[in-house]
Write a protein that holds these residues in place. Structure first.
Motif, PDB file in Angstrom:
ATOM      1  N   LEU A   1      -0.652  -0.992   0.943  1.00 40.57           N
ATOM      2  CA  LEU A   1      -1.024   0.294   0.970  1.00 40.57           C
ATOM      3  C   LEU A   1      -0.190   1.288   1.434  1.00 40.57           C
ATOM      4  CD1 LEU A   1      -4.780  -0.456   1.513  1.00 40.57           C
ATOM      5  CD2 LEU A   1      -3.843  -0.017  -0.869  1.00 40.57           C
ATOM      6  N   GLY A   2       0.354   0.864   2.551  1.00 37.61           N
ATOM      7  CA  GLY A   2       1.387   2.042   3.323  1.00 37.61           C
ATOM      8  C   GLY A   2       2.248   2.493   2.411  1.00 37.61           C
ATOM      9  N   PHE A   3       2.948   1.508   1.622  1.00 36.62           N
ATOM     10  CA  PHE A   3       3.802   1.903   0.713  1.00 36.62           C
ATOM     11  C   PHE A   3       3.257   2.866  -0.164  1.00 36.62           C
ATOM     12  CE2 PHE A   3       5.369   1.507  -3.658  1.00 36.62           C
ATOM     13  CZ  PHE A   3       6.621   1.894  -3.764  1.00 36.62           C
ATOM     14  N   ALA A   4       2.274   2.516  -1.033  1.00 38.72           N
ATOM     15  CA  ALA A   4       1.586   3.518  -1.939  1.00 38.72           C
ATOM     16  C   ALA A   4       1.211   4.892  -1.362  1.00 38.72           C
ATOM     17  CB  ALA A   4       0.353   2.785  -2.407  1.00 38.72           C
ATOM     18  N   ASP A   5       0.646   4.814   0.126  1.00 37.11           N
ATOM     19  CA  ASP A   5       0.378   6.134   0.746  1.00 37.11           C
ATOM     20  C   ASP A   5       1.561   6.845   0.922  1.00 37.11           C
ATOM     21  OD1 ASP A   5      -2.133   7.442   2.072  1.00 37.11           O
ATOM     22  OD2 ASP A   5      -0.429   7.408   3.693  1.00 37.11           O
TER      23      ASP A   5
ATOM     24  N   GLY B   1       0.853  -8.229 -10.379  1.00 32.23           N
ATOM     25  CA  GLY B   1      -0.660  -8.524 -10.848  1.00 32.23           C
ATOM     26  C   GLY B   1      -1.318  -8.898  -9.568  1.00 32.23           C
ATOM     27  N   THR B   2      -0.960  -8.962  -8.503  1.00 32.26           N
ATOM     28  CA  THR B   2      -1.667  -9.535  -7.269  1.00 32.26           C
ATOM     29  C   THR B   2      -2.431  -8.394  -6.533  1.00 32.26           C
ATOM     30  OG1 THR B   2       0.200  -8.695  -5.817  1.00 32.26           O
ATOM     31  CG2 THR B   2      -0.073 -11.098  -6.660  1.00 32.26           C
ATOM     32  N   HIS B   3      -2.254  -7.026  -6.692  1.00 32.14           N
ATOM     33  CA  HIS B   3      -3.145  -5.806  -6.510  1.00 32.14           C
ATOM     34  C   HIS B   3      -3.518  -5.961  -4.830  1.00 32.14           C
ATOM     35  CE1 HIS B   3      -2.808  -4.572 -10.537  1.00 32.14           C
ATOM     36  NE2 HIS B   3      -3.381  -5.716 -11.047  1.00 32.14           N
ATOM     37  N   SER B   4      -2.466  -6.189  -4.205  1.00 27.85           N
ATOM     38  CA  SER B   4      -3.011  -6.364  -2.532  1.00 27.85           C
ATOM     39  C   SER B   4      -3.469  -5.194  -2.181  1.00 27.85           C
ATOM     40  CB  SER B   4      -1.699  -6.845  -1.856  1.00 27.85           C
ATOM     41  OG  SER B   4      -1.826  -6.571  -0.585  1.00 27.85           O
ATOM     42  N   THR B   5      -4.650  -5.230  -1.239  1.00 22.23           N
ATOM     43  CA  THR B   5      -4.905  -4.120  -0.637  1.00 22.23           C
ATOM     44  C   THR B   5      -4.702  -4.194   0.880  1.00 22.23           C
ATOM     45  OG1 THR B   5      -7.236  -5.083  -0.123  1.00 22.23           O
ATOM     46  CG2 THR B   5      -6.747  -3.658  -2.261  1.00 22.23           C
ATOM     47  N   GLY B   6      -3.808  -4.995   1.399  1.00 21.49           N
ATOM     48  CA  GLY B   6      -3.330  -4.855   2.524  1.00 21.49           C
ATOM     49  C   GLY B   6      -2.670  -3.704   3.163  1.00 21.49           C
ATOM     50  N   PRO B   7      -2.508  -3.716   4.517  1.00 20.79           N
ATOM     51  CA  PRO B   7      -1.752  -2.403   5.008  1.00 20.79           C
ATOM     52  C   PRO B   7      -0.408  -2.074   4.622  1.00 20.79           C
ATOM     53  CG  PRO B   7      -1.946  -4.251   6.726  1.00 20.79           C
ATOM     54  CD  PRO B   7      -2.623  -4.724   5.429  1.00 20.79           C
ATOM     55  N   ASN B   8       0.430  -3.258   4.210  1.00 20.35           N
ATOM     56  CA  ASN B   8       1.866  -3.125   4.015  1.00 20.35           C
ATOM     57  C   ASN B   8       2.104  -2.350   2.388  1.00 20.35           C
ATOM     58  OD1 ASN B   8       2.770  -4.137   6.358  1.00 20.35           O
ATOM     59  ND2 ASN B   8       2.694  -6.475   5.238  1.00 20.35           N
TER      60      ASN B   8
END
Length: 221
Positions: free
Chosen positions: A122-126, A113-120
């Motif tokens: 987003l990097g995993f998601a990308d 539920g945190t929904h971070s938009t940090g590079p770590n």
């Protein structure tokens, strides 16, 4: 007059965001999420509680930063190579995420539920979306697959860690489950009790992950 984060009476030189996050993770590992409060964190850092709000307006902001730190290096830990089959690449990323969350007490509770938009994060998601797109999945399919894989992994790890939380007994409270099933009319559950009460949570995770990958294969076809 000193600023809120400026130390007095021999306190550390200055409150640092990275140090604050690491201290919060240390407290999490020591006592769990329920015991992690802004006041306790401030005491551990030897600063006034108000100083923390310079970096984190709310406790939820702190949890988001902790979640982002937890998944640092997950993409690298997956060990993806250009020769990986898309299903193996997806599985490696899911396993690496689970490992990262298991590395901290209540790690999945913090992350969920945190929904971070940090590079770590987003990097995993990308990385995951990229593995699927390069394998021929459409954009919408790859995006929804990301949610499916991440939600399954976080949800499984959340239950896994909850079962092992102090006071909760062994996974699935095996003794209670066995007693309840055998005392009632549940023939199908009784036949599968050895698996239902198994403590091999990794086998459970791998089974669910395999089902997801089989489903994605059907979508790809």
């Amino acid at each position: 007059m000193s600023s809120p984060s400026t130390p007095t009476r021999g306190r550390p030189a200055r409150l640092d965001q990275a140090r604050t996050i690491q201290t919060a993770l240390d407290l999490l590992d020591e006592s769990g999420l329920d015991a992690l409060t802004m006041r306790r964190l401030a005491d551990a850092l030897d600063v006034r509680a108000g100083a923390l709000y310079r970096y984190f307006a709310t406790k939820q902001d702190l949890l988001t930063a902790m979640a982002e730190r937890m998944v640092d290096g997950v993409g690298a830990a997956a060990g993806l190579t250009g020769d990986d089959d898309w299903s193996e690449g997806t599985a490696r990323l899911a396993r690496a995420l689970r490992t990262a969350l298991l590395a901290h007490r209540d790690g999945a509770r913090v992350f969920a539920g945190t929904h971070s938009t940090g590079p770590n994060t987003l990097g995993f998601a990308d990385s995951l979306v990229g593995v699927l797109r390069e394998a021929g999945f459409g954009d919408s399919e790859a995006a929804r697959a990301l949610y499916a894989v991440a939600n399954f992994t976080v949800g499984h790890t959340l239950e896994e860690q909850a079962a092992l939380r102090p006071g909760n007994g062994r996974p699935a409270d095996a003794g209670d489950l066995r007693e309840a099933v055998t005392a009632g009319a549940y023939p199908h559950l009784a036949a599968t009790l050895p698996v239902l009460t198994s403590t091999d949570v990794t086998a459970h995770f791998e089974f669910g992950l395999r089902l997801l990958l089989d489903g994605l294969r059907a979508v790809r076809r």
